[in-house]
Design a protein around this motif. Sequence first.
Motif, PDB file in Angstrom:
ATOM      1  N   ARG A   1      51.103  22.621  -7.233  1.00  0.00           N
ATOM      2  CA  ARG A   1      49.782  22.351  -6.215  1.00  0.00           C
ATOM      3  C   ARG A   1      49.337  23.508  -5.575  1.00  0.00           C
ATOM      4  O   ARG A   1      50.272  24.399  -5.379  1.00  0.00           O
ATOM      5  N   TRP A   2      48.169  23.569  -4.946  1.00  0.00           N
ATOM      6  CA  TRP A   2      47.615  24.653  -4.301  1.00  0.00           C
ATOM      7  C   TRP A   2      46.695  24.473  -3.286  1.00  0.00           C
ATOM      8  O   TRP A   2      45.460  24.034  -3.876  1.00  0.00           O
ATOM      9  N   ASP A   3      46.911  24.201  -2.314  1.00  0.00           N
ATOM     10  CA  ASP A   3      45.949  23.819  -1.198  1.00  0.00           C
ATOM     11  C   ASP A   3      44.942  24.766  -0.857  1.00  0.00           C
ATOM     12  O   ASP A   3      44.862  25.908  -0.639  1.00  0.00           O
ATOM     13  N   ARG A   4      43.657  24.062  -1.301  1.00  0.00           N
ATOM     14  CA  ARG A   4      42.473  24.788  -1.111  1.00  0.00           C
ATOM     15  C   ARG A   4      41.489  24.474  -0.163  1.00  0.00           C
ATOM     16  O   ARG A   4      40.448  24.509  -0.126  1.00  0.00           O
ATOM     17  N   GLY A   5      42.276  23.542   0.700  1.00  0.00           N
ATOM     18  CA  GLY A   5      41.093  22.867   1.736  1.00  0.00           C
ATOM     19  C   GLY A   5      40.518  21.703   1.269  1.00  0.00           C
ATOM     20  O   GLY A   5      40.668  21.321   0.285  1.00  0.00           O
ATOM     21  N   PRO A   6      39.809  20.931   2.268  1.00  0.00           N
ATOM     22  CA  PRO A   6      39.267  19.786   2.039  1.00  0.00           C
ATOM     23  C   PRO A   6      38.114  20.026   0.818  1.00  0.00           C
ATOM     24  O   PRO A   6      37.510  20.969   0.877  1.00  0.00           O
TER      25      PRO A   6
ATOM     26  N   ASP B   1      43.603  20.390  -5.488  1.00  0.00           N
ATOM     27  CA  ASP B   1      44.761  21.015  -5.151  1.00  0.00           C
ATOM     28  C   ASP B   1      45.560  21.416  -6.181  1.00  0.00           C
ATOM     29  O   ASP B   1      46.738  21.319  -6.009  1.00  0.00           O
ATOM     30  N   GLN B   2      45.072  21.633  -7.548  1.00  0.00           N
ATOM     31  CA  GLN B   2      46.027  21.857  -8.483  1.00  0.00           C
ATOM     32  C   GLN B   2      45.972  23.286  -8.703  1.00  0.00           C
ATOM     33  O   GLN B   2      44.636  24.087  -8.882  1.00  0.00           O
TER      34      GLN B   2
ATOM     35  N   TYR C   1      40.126  26.978 -11.985  1.00  0.00           N
ATOM     36  CA  TYR C   1      40.807  27.514 -10.833  1.00  0.00           C
ATOM     37  C   TYR C   1      42.387  27.992 -11.243  1.00  0.00           C
ATOM     38  O   TYR C   1      42.988  27.569 -12.205  1.00  0.00           O
TER      39      TYR C   1
ATOM     40  N   ASP D   1      44.757  31.319  -6.485  1.00  0.00           N
ATOM     41  CA  ASP D   1      43.409  31.646  -5.278  1.00  0.00           C
ATOM     42  C   ASP D   1      42.322  32.079  -6.111  1.00  0.00           C
ATOM     43  O   ASP D   1      41.363  32.383  -5.670  1.00  0.00           O
TER      44      ASP D   1
ATOM     45  N   ASP E   1      42.897  16.417 -12.446  1.00  0.00           N
ATOM     46  CA  ASP E   1      44.035  16.242 -11.629  1.00  0.00           C
ATOM     47  C   ASP E   1      45.277  15.601 -12.410  1.00  0.00           C
ATOM     48  O   ASP E   1      44.915  14.400 -12.703  1.00  0.00           O
TER      49      ASP E   1
ATOM     50  N   ARG F   1      34.340  28.974   0.591  1.00  0.00           N
ATOM     51  CA  ARG F   1      34.523  27.477   0.834  1.00  0.00           C
ATOM     52  C   ARG F   1      33.963  27.145   2.250  1.00  0.00           C
ATOM     53  O   ARG F   1      34.317  25.977   2.895  1.00  0.00           O
TER      54      ARG F   1
END
Lengths: 285, 487
Positions: free
Chosen positions: B60-65, B69-70, B82, B85, B186, B404
């Motif tokens: 998982r990789w948090d990219r914000g709302p 997040d994959q 993606y 980063d 996802d 973003r």
Amino acid sequence: MAAEFERDPVTGRSTTGHEWDGIKELNTPLPSWWLYTFYATILFAVVWSVLYPSIPGIDGLLKHTNRQDLVETVKAATEAQAPMVDRIRALSIEEVRKDPQLLAFARTGGRAAFNNNCAACHQTGGAGARGFPNLADDEWIWGGTLADIEQTIRYGIRGEHDKSRLSMMPRFGADGMLSPAQIDDVVEHVLALSRQPHDAARAARGAPLFVEQCAACHQNDGSGNRELGAPALNDQIWLYGGTRAAIRDSVFAARAGAMPHWEGRLDEATIKMLTLYVHGLGGGK
Amino acid sequence: MKSLSSREREAAPTNQSAPGPLYADRVKVYPKRISGTWRRVKWAILVACLSVYYGGAWLRWDRGPGAPDQALLIDMSGPRAYFFDIEIWPQEVYYITGLLVLAAVGLFFVTSLFGRVWCGYACPQTVWTDLFMLVERWIQGDRSARIRLDKASWGVRKIALKGATHAAWLLIAAATGGAWVLYFDDAPTVVREFFRGESTTGVYFFVGLFTATTYVLAGWAREQVCTYMCPWPRFQAAMLDEHSAAVTYRAWRGEQRGPIRKGVAPAPGTGDCIDCKACVYVCPTGIDIRDGLQIQCIGCGLCIDACNEIMGKVDRAPNLIAWTSVAYEAERAQGRPGRYRFVRPRTILYAALLAVVATVMVVALALRTTVEVNVLRDRMPQFVLLADGSVRNGYTVKILNKERRAASFRIEATGFAGLVLRPAQGEAQNGALTVQAKPDSVETVPLFLKAPRAASGPASRGVTFRVLDAQGRLVARRDTVFIGPAR
């Protein structure tokens, strides 16, 4: 058949008995996987031609046609668009214009309808042509507000619809209302109105004639009258050309371009979408 | 080709056996289990590769709302790719090209240094075949047990063992095909939908396709892929020279081969090779490394492990088969100390190429703009004449905001005197236009330029759009033309 074929010493296989210039052909059967794949394709072809139309006049068991596919695709697309189209039908044009999402949908739908129905005369993008008004410029013979545009699309110009806008310029030359010399004087005055090179003396003689014969519709200053569909003559936009000869032709024989009405031929939502599209071409008032 | 008798084979020098036939029926290979240094390396790489493949989609990789997040995701409908980063837009697909060039040059570099390590250790065909062989060995036993099982007549035991093997293979193959589709959406959602029967036909098709290819290639085709289907063995020789390392049988030390008997001294002239065929039994492509360098050898080094085990048992020096170079062995064969040469024109060239491509990639990535601007001139109508005699051209400015967060941009037009900018909707402020760009999207701004007919010139004149960010910094300038009537 020869009783015994020679065996190839290198591979140990038998030969087919064929020989060309000392080169002997080995008897190498097709690999079985290849053969079975080939049989499978034959079987597939047979099944296919039974199920689908492959022989003229025979529909095939599944009764499949490309036309039916098209009908279903169009139906599905129409259904998918139905909620938006229904909202456009229910709301007024002004209300649609205020909703960005509906407006974007209407513009896109309007472009498709325009290209199908209007572009034959008005050209793609409303570029217009001689005798067919440019819809992207800022000159509107019958008015460029949303309501004006809608009315024009709905009822047409000099068309067969009861509410069609009508106006007729007299044929000053053909019907002998003005003499050729008087016509030439009026033409010089019109050239003067639009600030083009002209004969000042003749234009001066034409001015009273213009006020007498033309100003009722085109106004004294040549600014036109949208109520009557009388084009402005004091600007740089000419539907039939702004040269001396073209203006003389217009005064002599008059012009009366007609546009068909679209009410009854296009549905309400499409007319609204067309109106918004044309209004957004760059000249909407 | 008639097979050589053992006498003839002994007499024939290695690596010079007569050319083989053009076609030979497949001889099934039964690789024997082996343990040793290279086998351990191979296991380690296998575990690493498969972990990355099966587990990669679950990172998982948090990219914000509002963003997936994959960590690794190719979103076809997005459309975005993606990579942690880094976010690749469709028009930036050349980064993938760069990556492929990097991989190719890297492969050339490694091959020129260490021979076919890619084939032997990291190639997916090798990794999955190895995994399938492991399963096969667990269920059916080692080499001799499998040969016996294949010769045995069909019965309950054979059906059970063979069935279990193929079931396990299919399961692994399905997991392989399944893991592939996880990279395109996802992952948890894909898995849930897949088992509920809610996935699209496309998903089921690709899972089926990759299951089938994995099962066929790793279960059935195996070394046939390397020998007959893969182009790499055919041209990898172009990257090799006499200093490149390869799995090599040291013929100068091994020949003449001779079996050893207890209490009998070996005949004079006998080499270290005792002709036990251990190296042949463990080979996954079923070849005899003592025949010299050959196209079928994938350079996995398992024969080294096998031979070293035997050499240890018979008390002889290890590494009769070793990773070594032709030049080194030629020196040794003549009794001189060998020398490895890693720095050669070829390796310098590949390393330099690798460095250049990598630098270009890193620089391109570092200088990547987060805003891109395209200007499209309206083609229909080309221009519009207005009532006051001026000429108007329509343009569509597309601002790609890759950030973003929302951003504000100012669009100006310059070119010649009298040029006036007007948005399609509303009015310009101070001759410029301010637009709000939504995050991670393309903002389409239709606008008009107007100029007096005299100023617009006879045909076309150049104009330039400048796009500035909220701080007034120039983001992009795009040159285009303003067209007027010809007469």
